[in-house]
Design a protein around this motif. Structure first.
Motif, PDB file in Angstrom:
ATOM      1  N   TYR A 210      -8.719   4.573   6.951  1.00  0.00           N
ATOM      2  CA  TYR A 210      -7.639   3.846   6.288  1.00  0.00           C
ATOM      3  C   TYR A 210      -7.379   2.523   6.990  1.00  0.00           C
ATOM      4  CZ  TYR A 210      -2.722   2.642   5.334  1.00  0.00           C
ATOM      5  OH  TYR A 210      -1.567   1.988   5.029  1.00  0.00           O
ATOM      6  N   ASP A 211      -7.232   1.452   6.191  1.00  0.00           N
ATOM      7  CA  ASP A 211      -6.917   0.115   6.679  1.00  0.00           C
ATOM      8  C   ASP A 211      -5.554  -0.269   6.113  1.00  0.00           C
ATOM      9  OD1 ASP A 211      -6.606  -2.640   7.049  1.00  0.00           O
ATOM     10  OD2 ASP A 211      -8.745  -3.061   6.793  1.00  0.00           O
ATOM     11  N   GLY A 212      -4.524  -0.319   6.967  1.00  0.00           N
ATOM     12  CA  GLY A 212      -3.172  -0.561   6.498  1.00  0.00           C
ATOM     13  C   GLY A 212      -3.007  -1.870   5.748  1.00  0.00           C
ATOM     14  N   ASP A 213      -3.651  -2.932   6.226  1.00  0.00           N
ATOM     15  CA  ASP A 213      -3.515  -4.233   5.574  1.00  0.00           C
ATOM     16  C   ASP A 213      -4.153  -4.241   4.191  1.00  0.00           C
ATOM     17  OD1 ASP A 213      -2.199  -5.247   7.798  1.00  0.00           O
ATOM     18  OD2 ASP A 213      -4.071  -5.910   8.746  1.00  0.00           O
ATOM     19  N   ARG A 214      -5.184  -3.473   4.040  1.00  0.00           N
ATOM     20  CA  ARG A 214      -5.969  -3.494   2.800  1.00  0.00           C
ATOM     21  C   ARG A 214      -5.573  -2.397   1.819  1.00  0.00           C
ATOM     22  NH1 ARG A 214     -12.486  -2.328   3.097  1.00  0.00           N
ATOM     23  NH2 ARG A 214     -12.905  -2.093   0.864  1.00  0.00           N
ATOM     24  N   ASP A 215      -5.147  -1.234   2.336  1.00  0.00           N
ATOM     25  CA  ASP A 215      -5.029  -0.049   1.493  1.00  0.00           C
ATOM     26  C   ASP A 215      -3.609   0.406   1.205  1.00  0.00           C
ATOM     27  OD1 ASP A 215      -7.820   0.050   1.664  1.00  0.00           O
ATOM     28  OD2 ASP A 215      -7.764   1.328   3.447  1.00  0.00           O
ATOM     29  N   LEU A 216      -2.613  -0.191   1.832  1.00  0.00           N
ATOM     30  CA  LEU A 216      -1.254   0.337   1.745  1.00  0.00           C
ATOM     31  C   LEU A 216      -0.782   0.533   0.307  1.00  0.00           C
ATOM     32  CD1 LEU A 216       1.439   1.199   2.951  1.00  0.00           C
ATOM     33  CD2 LEU A 216       2.063  -1.226   3.135  1.00  0.00           C
TER      34      LEU A 216
ATOM     35  N   LEU B 220      -8.321   9.065   6.464  1.00  0.00           N
ATOM     36  CA  LEU B 220      -9.483   8.630   5.713  1.00  0.00           C
ATOM     37  C   LEU B 220      -9.112   8.401   4.255  1.00  0.00           C
ATOM     38  CD1 LEU B 220     -12.144  11.165   7.068  1.00  0.00           C
ATOM     39  CD2 LEU B 220     -11.823   8.789   7.795  1.00  0.00           C
ATOM     40  N   VAL B 221      -9.814   7.479   3.606  1.00  0.00           N
ATOM     41  CA  VAL B 221      -9.633   7.250   2.174  1.00  0.00           C
ATOM     42  C   VAL B 221     -10.987   7.375   1.489  1.00  0.00           C
ATOM     43  CG1 VAL B 221      -7.661   5.724   2.539  1.00  0.00           C
ATOM     44  CG2 VAL B 221      -9.952   4.739   2.342  1.00  0.00           C
ATOM     45  N   ALA B 222     -10.950   7.866   0.250  1.00  0.00           N
ATOM     46  CA  ALA B 222     -12.143   7.910  -0.599  1.00  0.00           C
ATOM     47  C   ALA B 222     -11.989   6.818  -1.639  1.00  0.00           C
ATOM     48  CB  ALA B 222     -12.279   9.276  -1.254  1.00  0.00           C
ATOM     49  N   GLU B 223     -12.993   5.972  -1.744  1.00  0.00           N
ATOM     50  CA  GLU B 223     -12.901   4.792  -2.597  1.00  0.00           C
ATOM     51  C   GLU B 223     -14.074   4.757  -3.569  1.00  0.00           C
ATOM     52  OE1 GLU B 223     -11.654   0.336  -1.464  1.00  0.00           O
ATOM     53  OE2 GLU B 223     -13.598   0.947  -0.642  1.00  0.00           O
ATOM     54  N   THR B 224     -13.772   4.631  -4.853  1.00  0.00           N
ATOM     55  CA  THR B 224     -14.839   4.468  -5.836  1.00  0.00           C
ATOM     56  C   THR B 224     -15.448   3.083  -5.668  1.00  0.00           C
ATOM     57  OG1 THR B 224     -13.303   3.620  -7.501  1.00  0.00           O
ATOM     58  CG2 THR B 224     -13.733   5.989  -7.501  1.00  0.00           C
ATOM     59  N   THR B 225     -16.703   2.986  -5.954  1.00  0.00           N
ATOM     60  CA  THR B 225     -17.397   1.709  -5.803  1.00  0.00           C
ATOM     61  C   THR B 225     -18.133   1.374  -7.083  1.00  0.00           C
ATOM     62  OG1 THR B 225     -19.302   2.859  -4.870  1.00  0.00           O
ATOM     63  CG2 THR B 225     -17.690   1.989  -3.318  1.00  0.00           C
ATOM     64  N   SER B 226     -17.948   0.199  -7.558  1.00  0.00           N
ATOM     65  CA  SER B 226     -18.661  -0.289  -8.737  1.00  0.00           C
ATOM     66  C   SER B 226     -18.775  -1.801  -8.628  1.00  0.00           C
ATOM     67  CB  SER B 226     -17.911   0.102 -10.015  1.00  0.00           C
ATOM     68  OG  SER B 226     -16.665  -0.566 -10.076  1.00  0.00           O
TER      69      SER B 226
ATOM     70  N   ASN C 122     -17.497  -3.945 -10.611  1.00  0.00           N
ATOM     71  CA  ASN C 122     -16.316  -4.649 -11.078  1.00  0.00           C
ATOM     72  C   ASN C 122     -15.101  -4.469 -10.177  1.00  0.00           C
ATOM     73  OD1 ASN C 122     -17.774  -5.527 -13.335  1.00  0.00           O
ATOM     74  ND2 ASN C 122     -17.311  -3.627 -14.441  1.00  0.00           N
ATOM     75  N   GLU C 123     -14.868  -3.248  -9.693  1.00  0.00           N
ATOM     76  CA  GLU C 123     -13.656  -3.013  -8.924  1.00  0.00           C
ATOM     77  C   GLU C 123     -13.812  -1.810  -8.001  1.00  0.00           C
ATOM     78  OE1 GLU C 123     -10.423  -2.077 -11.496  1.00  0.00           O
ATOM     79  OE2 GLU C 123     -11.495  -0.485 -12.545  1.00  0.00           O
ATOM     80  N   GLU C 124     -12.907  -1.711  -7.050  1.00  0.00           N
ATOM     81  CA  GLU C 124     -12.843  -0.573  -6.134  1.00  0.00           C
ATOM     82  C   GLU C 124     -11.480   0.076  -6.282  1.00  0.00           C
ATOM     83  OE1 GLU C 124     -13.518  -2.410  -2.390  1.00  0.00           O
ATOM     84  OE2 GLU C 124     -15.704  -2.374  -2.571  1.00  0.00           O
ATOM     85  N   GLU C 125     -11.444   1.399  -6.202  1.00  0.00           N
ATOM     86  CA  GLU C 125     -10.192   2.134  -6.382  1.00  0.00           C
ATOM     87  C   GLU C 125     -10.127   3.284  -5.393  1.00  0.00           C
ATOM     88  OE1 GLU C 125      -7.826   4.791  -9.799  1.00  0.00           O
ATOM     89  OE2 GLU C 125      -9.820   3.948 -10.200  1.00  0.00           O
ATOM     90  N   ILE C 126      -9.009   3.410  -4.691  1.00  0.00           N
ATOM     91  CA  ILE C 126      -8.822   4.538  -3.783  1.00  0.00           C
ATOM     92  C   ILE C 126      -8.392   5.751  -4.600  1.00  0.00           C
ATOM     93  CG2 ILE C 126      -7.362   5.459  -1.929  1.00  0.00           C
ATOM     94  CD1 ILE C 126      -7.403   2.728  -0.652  1.00  0.00           C
ATOM     95  N   VAL C 127      -9.179   6.819  -4.516  1.00  0.00           N
ATOM     96  CA  VAL C 127      -8.940   7.999  -5.348  1.00  0.00           C
ATOM     97  C   VAL C 127      -8.662   9.247  -4.520  1.00  0.00           C
ATOM     98  CG1 VAL C 127     -10.284   7.081  -7.256  1.00  0.00           C
ATOM     99  CG2 VAL C 127     -11.428   8.457  -5.490  1.00  0.00           C
ATOM    100  N   GLY C 128      -8.661   9.123  -3.193  1.00  0.00           N
ATOM    101  CA  GLY C 128      -8.389  10.287  -2.364  1.00  0.00           C
ATOM    102  C   GLY C 128      -8.038   9.874  -0.940  1.00  0.00           C
ATOM    103  N   VAL C 129      -7.238  10.706  -0.279  1.00  0.00           N
ATOM    104  CA  VAL C 129      -6.868  10.463   1.109  1.00  0.00           C
ATOM    105  C   VAL C 129      -6.768  11.806   1.827  1.00  0.00           C
ATOM    106  CG1 VAL C 129      -5.567   8.356   0.596  1.00  0.00           C
ATOM    107  CG2 VAL C 129      -4.376  10.550   0.651  1.00  0.00           C
ATOM    108  N   VAL C 130      -6.888  11.759   3.139  1.00  0.00           N
ATOM    109  CA  VAL C 130      -6.653  12.939   3.967  1.00  0.00           C
ATOM    110  C   VAL C 130      -6.266  12.458   5.356  1.00  0.00           C
ATOM    111  CG1 VAL C 130      -9.030  13.198   4.824  1.00  0.00           C
ATOM    112  CG2 VAL C 130      -7.559  15.214   4.615  1.00  0.00           C
ATOM    113  N   ARG C 131      -5.422  13.232   6.032  1.00  0.00           N
ATOM    114  CA  ARG C 131      -5.030  12.933   7.412  1.00  0.00           C
ATOM    115  C   ARG C 131      -5.465  14.069   8.319  1.00  0.00           C
ATOM    116  NH1 ARG C 131      -1.712  11.625   2.974  1.00  0.00           N
ATOM    117  NH2 ARG C 131      -0.637   9.662   3.275  1.00  0.00           N
ATOM    118  N   GLY C 132      -5.604  13.747   9.588  1.00  0.00           N
ATOM    119  CA  GLY C 132      -5.941  14.760  10.567  1.00  0.00           C
ATOM    120  C   GLY C 132      -5.400  14.387  11.933  1.00  0.00           C
TER     121      GLY C 132
END
Length: 371
Positions: free
Chosen positions: A23-29, A72-78, A80-90
Motif C-alpha cells: 500500500y502507498d498512502g500518497d497514491r492509494d488512499l 497489501l493492495v490488489a490492483e487490476t491492470t489494463s 486504460n486504467e488501474e483499479e484497487i479491488v482488494g486489500v489485506v493487512r498483517g
C-alpha cells in the motif's frame, strides 16, 4: 503481475489480471477508502444486517500500533486504467503461551477486503498468500486469523486445503499473549485498566490483592479499555424499520423517565458510530459474573463520556464470565479463530508443540491493536 483465474464454483466469472503490491498512502488512499465503504464486515449478500467501516482517512489504523505491520493492495491492470479491488493487512509480534511461558513469533491477518464486483476470482487467496510470504520473511512461526463463523466464503478461503489450509481452533488454549503488553497498556488509545472486587472485601492494596487472587474463595474481575473511536468508526446497514423504531422508543423512554432505568439502545442505525473495546477481560471466583457486569457498566459510562456509542468485547464460549456481559444477541457475532503453522519442526513432544492442534481452554486474549 499475476493472472488470477475465476474460482471453480463461480460459473461465468472471467479471469482478471491483477498485481499485488504494498500500500502507498500518497497514491492509494482515496481508492482504498472507497473500497472499504462498499465492503461489509461479516456475511455478504442476503438481507442480513452488515457492518461497514469508516477508517477516518487512515487505512493503516488497525495495524499501525503493532511492532511490525504491512498492508497489501490488489490492483487490476489494463491499458486504460488501474483499479484497487482488494486489500489485506498483517502484523507480526512475539507472544507467550501457557504456564511454561513459551515464546513464539506469530502473525495476524486482518482487514481482508475484495470489491463485490471482483469476488470469487481468487483475488482474496492471492492477497493472503502474498501476506504469508511476508510473514515468513519476518520470522513468524504461525499465522492466525479471526472471521465470522457465518461468513461461508471467508471460512472456506481460510480452511480449505486448496486455499488457506488454516486449522479451526479455539484460541483459549493458545492465548497468544503479547510480550510487549506494556506498549499496549501505555498506548494513548488505552484508557486504563479497571479492577472489580466485592464491596465487602477489605481492600488493603494491590499487592495484598495479588497475593490472595488465586484463592478459590476470592472473586474478582479485570478489564482494560481501548479507544477504537479515535481509530475508526462502524456503520450498521440493513436494520429493519421495526428495530429502528424500537431503539428510538427506548431512548425516548430513558430521556423522559430515567428513574425507570429502561435499557436505552443508542442510535447505531443512522450514521457511523465510535466504539470502545474492552480487552483483557478476565475474572475468577463465584462472584466473577456479577463483577464483570459492574465492569461493563463502568466501561459503558466511560464510553458515553468519550462520545462512543457502543462497547465491544470478545469472550470465549466456555468462559464463566460470559454470563456477566450484557449484550444484544442480534448484534453479536460468533468468531471462528483459525491458525496455520508457517514454520516446520514442531511436534507434540517439543516445548512449543503444534499450536494448530492445541486443545481449547476457557479464556482468550484479543490484542486491541488487532481489533
Amino acid at each position: 503481475m499475476v493472472a488470477v483465474a475465476a474460482e471453480p464454483d463461480d460459473v461465468g466469472a472471467a479471469a482478471v489480471s491483477v498485481s499485488v503490491r504494498e500500500y502507498d498512502g500518497d497514491r492509494d488512499l482515496g481508492a482504498v477508502e472507497r473500497l472499504e465503504k462498499e465492503c461489509e464486515v461479516g456475511p455478504s449478500g442476503g438481507k442480513k444486517m452488515c457492518l461497514f467501516t469508516d477508517l477516518l482517512g487512515d487505512p493503516l489504523c488497525r495495524v499501525r500500533h503493532s511492532p511490525a505491520y504491512l498492508m497489501l493492495v490488489a490492483e487490476t491492470t489494463s491499458e486504460n486504467e488501474e483499479e484497487i479491488v482488494g486489500v489485506v493487512r498483517g502484523s507480526v509480534k512475539t507472544v507467550s503461551c501457557g504456564k511454561q511461558q513459551v515464546f513464539c513469533k506469530v502473525a495476524y491477518l486482518l482487514g481482508l477486503r475484495v470489491s463485490p464486483a471482483y469476488r470469487r476470482r481468487g483475488i482474496g487467496r492471492k492477497l493472503v498468500q502474498r501476506m504469508e510470504e511476508w510473514f515468513r520473511t519476518a520470522g513468524a512461526e504461525y499465522a492466525y486469523v479471526a472471521t465470522d463463523a457465518d461468513n461461508e466464503a471467508s471460512v472456506r478461503l481460510f480452511t480449505s486445503p486448496r486455499c488457506g489450509g488454516y486449522a479451526k481452533i479455539k484460541f483459549a488454549g493458545v492465548e497468544f499473549f503479547p510480550t510487549d503488553i506494556d506498549a499496549v497498556l501505555n498506548n494513548n488509545l488505552s484508557l486504563g485498566t479497571f479492577l472489580a472486587v466485592p464491596a465487602a472485601m477489605n481492600w488493603v492494596g494491590i499487592e495484598a490483592f495479588l497475593a490472595m487472587a488465586g484463592e478459590p474463595s476470592s472473586s474478582w474481575a479485570v478489564a482494560s479499555v481501548w479507544n477504537s473511536k479515535d481509530a475508526f468508526r462502524l456503520q450498521l446497514r440493513g436494520a429493519p424499520a421495526l428495530w429502528r423504531a424500537a431503539a428510538l422508543a427506548t431512548r425516548a423512554a430513558d430521556a423522559a423517565a430515567p428513574w425507570l432505568r429502561v435499557p436505552s439502545v443508542p442510535d447505531i442505525f443512522s450514521a457511523p458510530f465510535g466504539v470502545h473495546f474492552l480487552y483483557g477481560l478476565a475474572g475468577a471466583g463465584p462472584a466473577a459474573p456479577s463483577l464483570t457486569r459492574a465492569l461493563c457498566r463502568h466501561a459503558h459510562n466511560l464510553a458515553r463520556r468519550c462520545g462512543a456509542r457502543v462497547v465491544v468485547t470478545e469472550v470465549a464460549a466456555g468462559d464463566n464470565i460470559r454470563a456477566g456481559v450484557p449484550h444484544w444477541p442480534r448484534l453479536g457475532a460468533e468468531d471462528l479463530w483459525c491458525v496455520k503453522r508457517l514454520a516446520d519442526g514442531y511436534d507434540s513432544a517439543s516445548a512449543l508443540g503444534d499450536w494448530t492442534k492445541a486443545p481449547p481452554g476457557d479464556s482468550i486474549f484479543v490484542d486491541p491493536r488487532e481489533f
